[in-house]
Enzyme design. Structure first.
Site, PDB file in Angstrom:
ATOM      1  N   LYS A   1     -11.339  -4.682  -3.132  1.00  0.00           N
ATOM      2  CA  LYS A   1     -12.134  -3.503  -3.234  1.00  0.00           C
ATOM      3  C   LYS A   1     -11.513  -2.775  -4.223  1.00  0.00           C
ATOM      4  CE  LYS A   1     -13.926  -4.172   1.351  1.00  0.00           C
ATOM      5  NZ  LYS A   1     -13.300  -3.983   2.746  1.00  0.00           N
TER       6      LYS A   1
ATOM      7  N   LYS B   1      -4.873 -10.836  -6.026  1.00  0.00           N
ATOM      8  CA  LYS B   1      -5.734 -11.022  -4.981  1.00  0.00           C
ATOM      9  C   LYS B   1      -7.315 -10.346  -5.380  1.00  0.00           C
ATOM     10  CE  LYS B   1      -6.499  -8.433  -1.087  1.00  0.00           C
ATOM     11  NZ  LYS B   1      -6.731  -7.909   0.232  1.00  0.00           N
TER      12      LYS B   1
ATOM     13  N   LYS C   1       0.625  -1.336   0.012  1.00  0.00           N
ATOM     14  CA  LYS C   1       0.040  -0.173  -0.008  1.00  0.00           C
ATOM     15  C   LYS C   1       0.732   1.238  -0.131  1.00  0.00           C
ATOM     16  CE  LYS C   1      -4.320  -1.682   1.288  1.00  0.00           C
ATOM     17  NZ  LYS C   1      -5.709  -1.837   2.220  1.00  0.00           N
TER      18      LYS C   1
HETATM   19  N1  AQP Z   1      -9.721 -11.832  -2.114  1.00  0.00           N
HETATM   20  C1  AQP Z   1      -9.747 -12.256  -0.823  1.00  0.00           C
HETATM   21  N2  AQP Z   1      -9.817 -13.519  -0.717  1.00  0.00           N
HETATM   22  C2  AQP Z   1     -10.209 -14.077   0.752  1.00  0.00           C
HETATM   23  N3  AQP Z   1     -10.348 -13.105   1.808  1.00  0.00           N
HETATM   24  C3  AQP Z   1     -10.248 -12.025   1.239  1.00  0.00           C
HETATM   25  N4  AQP Z   1     -10.497 -10.874   2.326  1.00  0.00           N
HETATM   26  C4  AQP Z   1     -10.141  -9.658   1.562  1.00  0.00           C
HETATM   27  N5  AQP Z   1      -9.989 -10.018   0.412  1.00  0.00           N
HETATM   28  C5  AQP Z   1     -10.059 -11.226   0.074  1.00  0.00           C
HETATM   29  C6  AQP Z   1     -10.807 -11.063   3.621  1.00  0.00           C
HETATM   30  O1  AQP Z   1     -11.759 -10.431   3.979  1.00  0.00           O
HETATM   31  C7  AQP Z   1     -12.018  -9.773   5.235  1.00  0.00           C
HETATM   32  C8  AQP Z   1     -12.272  -8.246   5.262  1.00  0.00           C
HETATM   33  O2  AQP Z   1     -11.280  -7.781   4.703  1.00  0.00           O
HETATM   34  P1  AQP Z   1     -11.025  -5.988   4.766  1.00  0.00           P
HETATM   35  O3  AQP Z   1     -12.047  -5.357   4.193  1.00  0.00           O
HETATM   36  O4  AQP Z   1     -10.812  -5.768   6.361  1.00  0.00           O
HETATM   37  O5  AQP Z   1      -9.621  -5.682   4.186  1.00  0.00           O
HETATM   38  P2  AQP Z   1      -8.964  -6.047   2.770  1.00  0.00           P
HETATM   39  O6  AQP Z   1      -8.252  -7.225   2.927  1.00  0.00           O
HETATM   40  O7  AQP Z   1      -8.294  -4.711   2.669  1.00  0.00           O
HETATM   41  O8  AQP Z   1      -9.926  -5.822   1.853  1.00  0.00           O
HETATM   42  P3  AQP Z   1      -9.537  -5.844   0.027  1.00  0.00           P
HETATM   43  O9  AQP Z   1     -10.721  -6.061  -0.695  1.00  0.00           O
HETATM   44  O10 AQP Z   1      -8.507  -6.605  -0.094  1.00  0.00           O
HETATM   45  O11 AQP Z   1      -9.332  -3.923   0.152  1.00  0.00           O
HETATM   46  P4  AQP Z   1      -8.349  -3.410  -0.635  1.00  0.00           P
HETATM   47  O12 AQP Z   1      -8.543  -3.321  -1.800  1.00  0.00           O
HETATM   48  O13 AQP Z   1      -8.373  -2.071   0.174  1.00  0.00           O
HETATM   49  O14 AQP Z   1      -7.089  -4.082  -0.061  1.00  0.00           O
HETATM   50  C9  AQP Z   1     -10.537 -10.084   5.824  1.00  0.00           C
HETATM   51  O15 AQP Z   1     -10.551 -11.303   6.608  1.00  0.00           O
HETATM   52  C10 AQP Z   1      -9.685 -10.469   4.556  1.00  0.00           C
HETATM   53  O16 AQP Z   1      -8.709 -11.404   4.799  1.00  0.00           O
END
Ligand code: AQP
Length: 356
Positions: free
Chosen positions: A222, A219, A116
């Site tokens: 979002k 991955k 990030k």
């Molecule tokens: N691709 C994924 N596969 C499995 N689990 C996932 N999680 C996120 N992406 C995947 C799990 O969802 C939970 C909540 O995630 P979060 O919103 O707290 O944070 P994040 O991991 O930052 O989500 P994103 O979508 O990946 O956001 P950005 O794009 O901002 O990086 C967690 O348990 C996470 O493991």
């Protein structure tokens, strides 16, 4: 005599953008399964949402949307606790103590921070982004929770949370004994007098890391610029069908054995998604679809994905139509969470030696 901590499940989801299939399969679906046999606390982690981007114009609606996803997926907010993190200031208070327990080098080694921060210099990323894992450790440990269901991407942060708990237990060993609030546990082979438990991550199943539909090595996220890379919980059936139809694949038929998915990230991802949605193993899925082309497998995946996700999306929309209901759930959850967190914080204040 050694003991064990009372089992308690905790996890959180950030209110940053639309929830997708990765969040659902990696986290929320596991939350639902765990609530049958466990005491569970599920949190919308809004304090984390301002680490990467400070100003959000739609924070409140995002918070309600995550809470609605929890409830729509089947979490019972009366039996368990659903709340938003900022309603319980003890998270931030314990995080401060943990900031003083953890070492800067531990934070700088985190892959998510490096991704990030993306090579930008220290003037351009917030201190909060660096300290994020310390707040995450506090989220869990302010309830002395023992089990944390997350996606595979959070594994490193949970290992760090264990390191913080362990260092706190060791640094304050004598103080913990003096308060009589610790218990003797075994960590590895070593007996330890512990105030905080050694958290166990619950990662696993056929889709611990759901990958982008456009690139099986990235991955599902979002923040991916392409909406075609992910299935959102609020996508309608036509959109889900379009995204799966357009999902990247290779020209070969599906293999009959899991071994045959090696080196085929897109095929592996779609089979994992199918297995997780159907509550099966990848081997079960390949027993049914081995030797079939994607032209057969993709329509079956569309049908299954719509069958599982459409009721969740519909219920989320219904719940979000009356925000007072969701707000009441969060308010009630916040009160109950605050009462529990304050018990821990009072003990931590005593252990550290603050006067109260
Ligand atoms: N691709 C994924 N596969 C499995 N689990 C996932 N999680 C996120 N992406 C995947 C799990 O969802 C939970 C909540 O995630 P979060 O919103 O707290 O944070 P994040 O991991 O930052 O989500 P994103 O979508 O990946 O956001 P950005 O794009 O901002 O990086 C967690 O348990 C996470 O493991």
């Amino acid at each position: 005599m050694t003991g064990t901590f009372k089992p308690l499940v905790f996890s959180g989801v950030q209110p940053t953008g639309n929830l997708h299939l990765g969040n659902y399969l990696g986290a929320i679906r596991k939350f639902v399964a765990l609530q049958q046999d466990n005491d569970c606390i599920y949190c919308v982690v809004d304090l984390h949402a301002i680490t990467a981007q400070l100003v959000h114009d739609d924070m409140r609606s995002q918070i309600r949307s995550i809470a609605a996803a929890f409830i729509a997926s089947g979490i019972d907010p009366r039996k368990h606790i659903v709340f938003n993190q900022s309603a319980v200031p003890q998270h931030a208070e314990l995080a401060w103590v943990f900031n003083c327990v953890a070492r800067i080098g531990w934070m700088e080694r985190m892959t998510q921070f490096k991704d990030k921060a993306g090579g930008r210099n220290a003037e351009q990323v917030s201190l909060g982004l660096l300290a994020y894992p310390s707040l995450m450790a506090a989220d869990i440990l302010v309830y002395r929770a023992t089990h944390v269901p997350v996606g595979d991407d959070q594994k490193q942060h949970l290992e760090l949370a264990r390191d913080i708990a362990q260092k706190f237990n060791i640094d304050f060993k004598e103080h913990i004994r003096a308060t009589g609030k610790g218990i003797d546990i075994v960590v590895g082979e070593e007996p330890v007098h512990a105030y905080f438990p050694m958290i166990e991550p619950l990662i696993g199943g056929p889709a611990p890391r759901v990958m982008s539909l456009r690139d099986g090595t990235k991955k599902m996220s979002k923040s991916d610029a392409s909406d075609l890379s992910r299935i959102n919980l609020l996508d309608d059936a036509d959109t889900v069908a379009k995204k799966i139809r357009k999902a990247k694949t290779d020209p070969d038929a599906l293999p009959s054995e899991v071994e045959g998915l090696k080196g085929r990230p897109e095929a592996d991802n779609l089979v994992g998604i199918y297995a997780a949605l159907a509550d099966k193993t990848k081997a079960d899925v390949l027993a049914d679809f081995g030797g079939r082309q994607f032209s057969v497998f993709k329509p079956a995946l569309v049908e299954l994905a719509v069958e599982v996700l459409a009721p969740v999306g519909a219920e989320m929309r219904r719940l979000l139509g009356d925000t007072s209901h969701i707000d009441a759930i969060l308010r009630d959850g916040g009160e109950r969470a605050r009462a529990r967190a304050e018990v821990t914080m009072n003990e931590v204040r005593d252990i550290v030696g603050f006067l109260r």
